[in-house]
Design a protein around this motif. Structure first.
Motif, PDB file in Angstrom:
ATOM      1  N   LYS A   1       0.956  -1.310  -0.040  1.00  0.00           N
ATOM      2  CA  LYS A   1      -0.302   0.021   0.475  1.00  0.00           C
ATOM      3  C   LYS A   1       1.391   1.209   0.288  1.00  0.00           C
ATOM      4  O   LYS A   1       1.044   1.833  -1.127  1.00  0.00           O
ATOM      5  N   ARG A   2       2.014   1.123   0.666  1.00  0.00           N
ATOM      6  CA  ARG A   2       3.423   2.463   1.233  1.00  0.00           C
ATOM      7  C   ARG A   2       3.671   2.561  -0.437  1.00  0.00           C
ATOM      8  O   ARG A   2       3.965   3.978  -0.935  1.00  0.00           O
ATOM      9  N   GLU A   3       4.223   1.523  -0.979  1.00  0.00           N
ATOM     10  CA  GLU A   3       4.583   1.908  -2.491  1.00  0.00           C
ATOM     11  C   GLU A   3       2.885   1.854  -3.653  1.00  0.00           C
ATOM     12  O   GLU A   3       3.538   1.851  -4.965  1.00  0.00           O
ATOM     13  N   ASN A   4       2.538   1.806  -3.133  1.00  0.00           N
ATOM     14  CA  ASN A   4       0.952   2.840  -4.411  1.00  0.00           C
ATOM     15  C   ASN A   4       0.867   1.064  -5.200  1.00  0.00           C
ATOM     16  O   ASN A   4       0.873   1.618  -6.462  1.00  0.00           O
ATOM     17  N   LYS A   5       0.729  -0.207  -5.191  1.00  0.00           N
ATOM     18  CA  LYS A   5       1.305  -1.054  -5.922  1.00  0.00           C
ATOM     19  C   LYS A   5      -0.168  -1.760  -5.700  1.00  0.00           C
ATOM     20  O   LYS A   5      -0.989  -1.845  -4.458  1.00  0.00           O
ATOM     21  N   LYS A   6      -0.504  -2.664  -6.510  1.00  0.00           N
ATOM     22  CA  LYS A   6      -1.825  -3.213  -6.907  1.00  0.00           C
ATOM     23  C   LYS A   6      -1.248  -4.707  -6.800  1.00  0.00           C
ATOM     24  O   LYS A   6      -0.601  -5.094  -6.471  1.00  0.00           O
ATOM     25  N   ILE A   7      -2.973  -5.924  -5.908  1.00  0.00           N
ATOM     26  CA  ILE A   7      -2.372  -6.622  -5.444  1.00  0.00           C
ATOM     27  C   ILE A   7      -2.915  -7.616  -7.027  1.00  0.00           C
ATOM     28  O   ILE A   7      -4.219  -7.504  -8.072  1.00  0.00           O
TER      29      ILE A   7
ATOM     30  N   GLU B   1      -5.591  -1.529   5.456  1.00  0.00           N
ATOM     31  CA  GLU B   1      -4.884  -0.951   4.383  1.00  0.00           C
ATOM     32  C   GLU B   1      -4.796  -2.281   3.309  1.00  0.00           C
ATOM     33  O   GLU B   1      -5.142  -2.321   1.699  1.00  0.00           O
ATOM     34  N   GLU B   2      -5.126  -3.387   4.006  1.00  0.00           N
ATOM     35  CA  GLU B   2      -5.709  -4.727   3.108  1.00  0.00           C
ATOM     36  C   GLU B   2      -7.426  -4.096   2.832  1.00  0.00           C
ATOM     37  O   GLU B   2      -7.293  -5.106   1.472  1.00  0.00           O
ATOM     38  N   ILE B   3      -8.755  -3.865   3.834  1.00  0.00           N
ATOM     39  CA  ILE B   3      -9.755  -3.194   2.914  1.00  0.00           C
ATOM     40  C   ILE B   3      -9.142  -2.648   1.348  1.00  0.00           C
ATOM     41  O   ILE B   3      -9.780  -2.757   0.159  1.00  0.00           O
ATOM     42  N   GLU B   4      -9.125  -1.911   1.293  1.00  0.00           N
ATOM     43  CA  GLU B   4      -8.797  -0.686   0.529  1.00  0.00           C
ATOM     44  C   GLU B   4      -7.772  -1.328  -0.846  1.00  0.00           C
ATOM     45  O   GLU B   4      -8.558  -0.716  -2.223  1.00  0.00           O
ATOM     46  N   LEU B   5      -6.685  -2.324  -0.714  1.00  0.00           N
ATOM     47  CA  LEU B   5      -6.271  -3.466  -1.217  1.00  0.00           C
ATOM     48  C   LEU B   5      -7.184  -3.421  -2.066  1.00  0.00           C
ATOM     49  O   LEU B   5      -7.334  -3.833  -3.513  1.00  0.00           O
TER      50      LEU B   5
ATOM     51  N   GLN C   1     -11.083  -3.280  -1.994  1.00  0.00           N
ATOM     52  CA  GLN C   1     -11.346  -2.232  -3.324  1.00  0.00           C
ATOM     53  C   GLN C   1     -10.884  -2.301  -4.799  1.00  0.00           C
ATOM     54  O   GLN C   1     -11.608  -2.317  -5.608  1.00  0.00           O
ATOM     55  N   GLU C   2      -9.789  -2.020  -4.189  1.00  0.00           N
ATOM     56  CA  GLU C   2      -9.265  -1.498  -5.736  1.00  0.00           C
ATOM     57  C   GLU C   2      -8.890  -2.984  -6.644  1.00  0.00           C
ATOM     58  O   GLU C   2      -9.169  -2.808  -7.706  1.00  0.00           O
TER      59      GLU C   2
ATOM     60  N   LEU D   1     -12.384  -3.131  -7.763  1.00  0.00           N
ATOM     61  CA  LEU D   1     -13.211  -2.656  -9.620  1.00  0.00           C
ATOM     62  C   LEU D   1     -13.545  -3.678 -10.537  1.00  0.00           C
ATOM     63  O   LEU D   1     -14.049  -2.982 -11.529  1.00  0.00           O
ATOM     64  N   LYS D   2     -12.012  -4.193 -11.256  1.00  0.00           N
ATOM     65  CA  LYS D   2     -12.679  -4.743 -12.322  1.00  0.00           C
ATOM     66  C   LYS D   2     -12.723  -6.135 -12.287  1.00  0.00           C
ATOM     67  O   LYS D   2     -13.631  -6.460 -13.380  1.00  0.00           O
ATOM     68  N   LYS D   3     -12.336  -6.841 -11.110  1.00  0.00           N
ATOM     69  CA  LYS D   3     -13.330  -8.321 -11.150  1.00  0.00           C
ATOM     70  C   LYS D   3     -15.141  -8.090 -10.771  1.00  0.00           C
ATOM     71  O   LYS D   3     -15.324  -9.308 -10.575  1.00  0.00           O
ATOM     72  N   ASN D   4     -15.340  -7.212  -9.529  1.00  0.00           N
ATOM     73  CA  ASN D   4     -16.649  -7.164  -9.156  1.00  0.00           C
ATOM     74  C   ASN D   4     -17.236  -8.842  -9.383  1.00  0.00           C
ATOM     75  O   ASN D   4     -18.122  -8.487  -8.628  1.00  0.00           O
ATOM     76  N   ASP D   5     -15.937  -8.738  -7.530  1.00  0.00           N
ATOM     77  CA  ASP D   5     -16.709 -10.133  -7.205  1.00  0.00           C
ATOM     78  C   ASP D   5     -17.610  -9.733  -5.948  1.00  0.00           C
ATOM     79  O   ASP D   5     -17.487  -9.465  -5.405  1.00  0.00           O
ATOM     80  N   GLU D   6     -18.911 -10.338  -6.376  1.00  0.00           N
ATOM     81  CA  GLU D   6     -19.544 -10.403  -4.721  1.00  0.00           C
ATOM     82  C   GLU D   6     -19.498 -10.660  -2.925  1.00  0.00           C
ATOM     83  O   GLU D   6     -19.526 -10.164  -2.275  1.00  0.00           O
ATOM     84  N   ASN D   7     -18.799 -12.631  -3.562  1.00  0.00           N
ATOM     85  CA  ASN D   7     -17.588 -12.318  -2.005  1.00  0.00           C
ATOM     86  C   ASN D   7     -16.664 -11.072  -2.240  1.00  0.00           C
ATOM     87  O   ASN D   7     -17.475 -10.827  -0.007  1.00  0.00           O
ATOM     88  N   ILE D   8     -15.899 -11.017  -2.204  1.00  0.00           N
ATOM     89  CA  ILE D   8     -15.414  -9.793  -1.925  1.00  0.00           C
ATOM     90  C   ILE D   8     -16.107  -7.998  -1.328  1.00  0.00           C
ATOM     91  O   ILE D   8     -15.665  -7.395  -0.325  1.00  0.00           O
ATOM     92  N   LYS D   9     -17.112  -8.149  -2.032  1.00  0.00           N
ATOM     93  CA  LYS D   9     -18.316  -7.165  -1.591  1.00  0.00           C
ATOM     94  C   LYS D   9     -18.459  -7.228  -0.218  1.00  0.00           C
ATOM     95  O   LYS D   9     -18.384  -6.530   0.540  1.00  0.00           O
ATOM     96  N   LEU D  10     -18.678  -8.753  -0.218  1.00  0.00           N
ATOM     97  CA  LEU D  10     -19.291  -8.617   1.663  1.00  0.00           C
ATOM     98  C   LEU D  10     -18.228  -8.694   2.835  1.00  0.00           C
ATOM     99  O   LEU D  10     -18.405  -8.165   3.166  1.00  0.00           O
TER     100      LEU D  10
END
Length: 327
Positions: free
Chosen positions: A97-103, A123-127, A129-130, A133-142
């Motif tokens: 997160k500090r390095e502005n990287k994506k997972i 930080e993990e929630i924000e990662l 969320q990012e 944005l593309k995957k739109n996985d319902e489980n992750i949304k929950l």
């Protein structure tokens, strides 16, 4: 320090004794002399390159001195070797997160693993969320929607208590003062008791103006609330009260200056950091080379990709020189 001095004498007699070298690094870590600890961790890893405990310790030390880029690499080595301890994973994702990287998908699975065993950090929630944005996985949304409902440890234990009961329980169960202040502050923040939170931290600062932890927590929560000016003021007060320790809050201040639009102040501090590193380079003192990653991050925040890339490359060059020097 007496124990360290005794161990250093033993080391002079036998510089290839892994157990002595390892113990020196451990003792340096206990007193937060992380740069010194790194020197002996490197010596230990030269003898046993795959010693997982030393790899973990190196990642932890790099993390503590703010070298998030290299800390991330060593945390990754730990994970690749099968170390899935939650504290290791938390710090790994904080580095990302500090390095502005994506997972990627594998990293997402590691965050799910944390979720199944413990509370996720912001930080993990924000990662996630990012990522979603593309995957739109319902489980992750929950999972995202559930945060911060899912808690473990002391935060979960005090959830149903009133604030006085929670404070008393935390004080009884936690002997470490730093941890106690951190946990109780989080309780107040989660309950949106902001006035009580900042008064509590002010009391801690008043009781000991050298307690950097309370200053950093105060600034952290003001930053969360986007009250950047007050966060800046708090860290500037720490600098004024502790001029010999200004370097501790320098990175946080520069980031806050940028977020607050105080670009001239940010650039002034960046120039001071740059001049410091240049002087060290002239003297061939390379132990602070990791700070080039901070410069790369700040210029990335300022939108200057060219300078960000320049300092990223500068870091890699300095790191190579440091390793050669250590051999």
């Amino acid at each position: 320090m007496k124990k360290i001095d005794e161990l250093l004498l033993k080391y002079q007699e036998n510089q290839n004794d892994y157990s002595i070298i390892k113990e020196i690094s451990i003792q340096y870590r206990k007193v937060d002399f992380n740069v010194n600890a790194l020197e002996y961790i490197d010596k230990a890893l030269k003898i046993r390159p795959n010693a997982l405990d030393m790899i973990v310790d190196k990642a932890e030390c790099l993390y503590k001195i703010g070298n998030y880029q290299e800390a991330e690499q060593y945390f990754q080595r730990c994970i690749d070797a099968g170390n899935k301890e939650i504290p290791v994973l938390h710090k790994y994702f904080r580095c990302l997160k500090r390095e502005n990287k994506k997972i990627d998908d594998n990293m997402k699975d590691l965050i799910i693993y944390i979720y199944q065993n413990e509370q996720l950090y912001r930080e993990e929630i924000e990662l996630l969320q990012e990522y979603n944005l593309k995957k739109n996985d319902e489980n992750i949304k929950l999972i995202i929607e559930e945060y911060p409902k899912k808690k473990n440890g002391l935060l979960k234990k005090v959830e149903s208590m009133n604030i006085e009961q929670a404070k008393k329980y935390i004080n009884e169960k936690t002997t470490d003062d730093k941890k106690r202040v951190k946990i109780f502050s989080e309780v107040l923040f989660e309950r949106k008791m902001y006035e009580e939170l900042f008064e509590y931290l002010k009391e801690n600062i008043r009781s000991d103006y050298m307690k950097i932890n309370s200053y950093l927590l105060f600034a952290k929560y003001k930053k969360e609330l986007k009250e950047y000016s007050i966060a800046i003021q708090t860290l500037e007060e720490f600098e004024e009260s502790n001029p010999e320790q200004k370097y501790i809050v320098q990175n946080d201040l520069i980031e806050l200056y940028i977020l607050n639009g105080d670009i001239e102040k940010a650039k002034k501090e960046i120039n001071l950091l740059t001049n410091y590193l240049e002087e060290k380079e002239k003297l061939n003192k390379t132990f602070d080379f990791w700070k080039y990653t901070s410069l790369a991050r700040f210029y990335r925040m300022l939108g200057d990709k060219e300078k960000s890339e320049y300092y990223k490359n500068k870091y890699e060059t300095a790191k190579s020189k440091y390793r050669i020097k250590k051999q």
